[in-house]
Design a protein around this motif. Structure first.
Motif, PDB file in Angstrom:
ATOM      1  N   ILE A   1       0.829  -1.201   0.000  1.00 38.33           N
ATOM      2  CA  ILE A   1       0.000   0.000   0.000  1.00 38.33           C
ATOM      3  C   ILE A   1       0.865   1.253   0.000  1.00 38.33           C
ATOM      4  N   ALA A   2       1.928   1.219   0.816  1.00 42.85           N
ATOM      5  CA  ALA A   2       2.802   2.390   0.888  1.00 42.85           C
ATOM      6  C   ALA A   2       3.509   2.632  -0.444  1.00 42.85           C
ATOM      7  N   SER A   3       3.859   1.524  -1.133  1.00 40.91           N
ATOM      8  CA  SER A   3       4.631   1.677  -2.364  1.00 40.91           C
ATOM      9  C   SER A   3       3.783   2.182  -3.528  1.00 40.91           C
ATOM     10  N   LEU A   4       2.474   2.077  -3.410  1.00 40.96           N
ATOM     11  CA  LEU A   4       1.611   2.472  -4.519  1.00 40.96           C
ATOM     12  C   LEU A   4       1.564   3.981  -4.711  1.00 40.96           C
ATOM     13  N   GLY A   5       1.662   4.690  -3.585  1.00 43.69           N
ATOM     14  CA  GLY A   5       1.648   6.143  -3.660  1.00 43.69           C
ATOM     15  C   GLY A   5       0.320   6.725  -4.113  1.00 43.69           C
ATOM     16  N   LYS A   6      -0.771   5.996  -3.875  1.00 42.30           N
ATOM     17  CA  LYS A   6      -2.082   6.511  -4.265  1.00 42.30           C
ATOM     18  C   LYS A   6      -2.738   7.204  -3.078  1.00 42.30           C
ATOM     19  N   THR A   7      -3.704   8.035  -3.380  1.00 42.07           N
ATOM     20  CA  THR A   7      -4.519   8.589  -2.318  1.00 42.07           C
ATOM     21  C   THR A   7      -5.284   7.441  -1.694  1.00 42.07           C
ATOM     22  N   THR A   8      -5.088   7.225  -0.411  1.00 42.75           N
ATOM     23  CA  THR A   8      -5.641   6.013   0.195  1.00 42.75           C
ATOM     24  C   THR A   8      -6.376   6.339   1.484  1.00 42.75           C
ATOM     25  N   ILE A   9      -7.538   5.720   1.626  1.00 46.58           N
ATOM     26  CA  ILE A   9      -8.202   5.732   2.923  1.00 46.58           C
ATOM     27  C   ILE A   9      -8.269   4.299   3.375  1.00 46.58           C
ATOM     28  N   LEU A  10      -7.824   4.014   4.573  1.00 43.18           N
ATOM     29  CA  LEU A  10      -8.023   2.661   5.073  1.00 43.18           C
ATOM     30  C   LEU A  10      -8.589   2.734   6.467  1.00 43.18           C
ATOM     31  N   SER A  11      -9.462   1.816   6.756  1.00 41.70           N
ATOM     32  CA  SER A  11     -10.086   1.830   8.068  1.00 41.70           C
ATOM     33  C   SER A  11      -9.467   0.745   8.917  1.00 41.70           C
TER      34      SER A  11
END
Lengths: 234, 306
Positions: free
Chosen positions: B174-184
């Motif tokens: 997830i960190a390597s993707l560099g996308k705007t991310t929301i995770l719960s």
């Protein structure tokens, strides 16, 4: 819509459902064909289809029970509804897949026609009308099944519900003789799906009946879209 | 990138989500933090257009999820709490379907191969999803979300049910993707390991938002100290140290929680050495999620609250 249609079609053959439907349909219609055509030497193929009408009440639920209920049950509806596709194409894609399985099966029964053609003289135009009526009736029943499937998460409930709904549509015509109220008999006329088949059965190409079946199917597809949409808005 | 204003969702009289507003900048990784039933999943379901909101607006990259659903949904990859897998398909068939469903435009074969490599699923392509273990299903769910290369990732409890090694892998991906991310998540360490910012939700309300430091209170000095056994009155020794405000004994034997006005560690060491008491362990006391909640609710986190 194409993606959903293709997946659904494939799912019929990845699960036993497609085989059960096609197998049962052909087995029963083959039996009817043997009894009412081959053994009695009658060229009237319409008889087979009329007999199949009752079998439809059992077979159509098999075809449609999974369509939308299973999506909810396995939560895959979250994938469909959050993907950039409209509810309309989801519903139409699923309907088209069930319809194709149905039409495919019906196409196989055309073999009976060729067998009769080999040894006798079938009434081609009448059989055409019979088949046309049967196609339309089947699509109408599938739309009812799809609608019921959208109401529940459970395949069994969907199957039983569809059976009940189809049974009602099938049997409601019987009450026509005892109902005298004009309004009531008008309503019965509207929902009596099997009554409209009678004309096709006689070999009459009835435009009102065609229009009736197409609009019946469209209305139930529309209902289905409303149910799927409504769940998101409640 | 994501703009949420006055978002509410009511079920009858029950307010599942109550007037939440926040915005997320491109490239930010934000955690939705909250106990079970806080409204995290409901909020995410609204963000992705799975369910409607009772009131409020959601804009993804400027596209309203209600008025321009197609445009907005194209920009989102969503991994719901339960990965939406068709168990009767193989992984390849499934990703193929998702690719068509999303109307992705990338070259199909390369794109799906890349995703499978990213999620460590390259060797699983021909296997039925039914036979996937929980961890693999979760990865297949992530792979599905990545199809079409969406700008925004929304992940609902993505690491639940994974083993520790898988969790680390998952975070790295997830960190390597560099996308705007929301995770719960309801695990604080998870949020702080991965996210630049946290949004705390409880009872459907947004309680606080900010980085972990902000939420914990940067300038706070709290320590837990574990001492060797001693028969003298340790409490009075500890509270006599300059800067210690409060001493409370913790459940574990000879362990104390100190609330101080400044960094007291050197002074503490000297004072205890004088009494011949050994320090077995001394560390900053990180507040638990519950404590952050309590603090946010009671208002000490006021300045971070938007």
């Amino acid at each position: 819509m194409k993606a959903i249609f293709r997946r659904e079609l494939r799912a019929y053959f990845q699960t036993p459902v497609g085989y059960i439907f096609i197998g049962m349909f052909l087995a029963v219609s083959g039996y009817f064909f043997a009894v009412s055509n081959l053994l009695t030497k009658s060229p009237d193929l319409g008889q087979v289809l009329s007999n199949m009408l009752l079998m439809f009440l059992f077979l159509i639920p098999i075809l449609t029970m999974r369509l939308l209920s299973e999506e909810k049950n396995s939560r895959t509806d979250q994938l469909l509804l959050t993907a950039p596709v409209s509810v309309r194409s989801i519903v139409l894609g699923k309907f088209a897949a069930a319809a194709v399985i149905y039409l495919l099966t019906l196409a196989i029964t055309l073999l009976y026609f060729f067998i009769i053609n080999l040894y006798g003289t079938p009434d081609v135009s009448k059989i055409f009308c019979n088949y046309l009526g049967f196609v339309l009736l089947g699509l109408a029943f599938i739309s009812v099944g799809l609608f019921v499937s959208s109401l529940t998460q459970n395949q069994a409930t969907a199957a039983i519900g569809t059976f009940a709904a189809l049974m009602f549509l099938y049997a409601v015509d019987w009450s026509r003789t005892v109902v005298h109220s004009k309004i009531l008999s008008g309503i019965i006329n509207c929902i009596s799906v099997t009554k409209w088949y009678a004309e096709f059965e006689l070999g009459v190409l009835s435009v009102p009946a065609i229009v009736y079946y197409l609009s019946f199917t469209a209305v139930f597809l529309l209902f289905t879209m409303c149910i799927v949409d409504k769940r998101r808005w409640s | 990138m994501i703009e949420v204003t006055n978002l509410s969702k009511h079920y009858g009289t029950n307010k599942a989500v109550d007037n939440i507003s926040f915005s997320i900048a491109p490239g930010e990784i934000v955690a939705f933090l909250g106990p079970n039933g806080a409204g995290k999943s409901t909020t995410m379901n609204m963000l992705t257009g799975y369910i409607s909101s009772t009131s409020g607006t959601i804009k993804i990259d400027g596209c309203d999820i209600v008025n321009k659903p197609m445009e907005a949904k194209k920009r989102i990859g969503y991994l719901p709490e339960l990965p939406p897998l068709y168990l009767d398909m193989t992984l390849d068939e499934y990703l193929d379907f998702v690719y068509d469903l999303k109307g992705a435009t990338q070259p199909k074969k390369e794109h799906l191969q890349e995703i499978k490599e990213l999620t460590n699923l390259s060797h699983m392509g021909g296997r039925l999803l039914r036979n996937f273990s929980k961890g693999y299903r979760q990865r297949a769910g992530l792979a599905q979300a990545l199809v079409g290369d969406p700008a925004v990732l929304i992940l609902d409890e993505p690491t639940i049910g994974l083993d520790p090694k898988q969790i680390v892998e998952f975070r790295n991906v997830i960190a390597s993707l560099g996308k705007t991310t929301i995770l719960s998540t309801h695990i604080l360490s998870e949020a702080s390991a991965l996210c630049t910012r946290m949004i705390i939700i409880s009872g459907g309300k947004l309680i606080a938002s900010g980085s972990r430091d902000e939420l914990e209170g940067k300038n706070e000095f709290r320590y837990t100290v574990e001492l060797s056994y001693t028969d003298c009155d340790v409490c009075s020794v500890l509270s006599a140290v300059d800067g210690v405000l409060e001493v409370s004994a913790l459940e574990e034997e000879n362990t104390f929680l100190l609330t101080c006005t400044k960094d007291v560690r050197p002074a503490l060491f000297r004072a205890l050495a004088e009494k011949n008491i050994a320090i077995l362990q001394l560390k900053k006391a990180a507040p638990t999620l519950e404590e952050i909640f309590m603090r946010a609710v009671s208002g000490t986190g006021e300045e971070e609250t938007k």
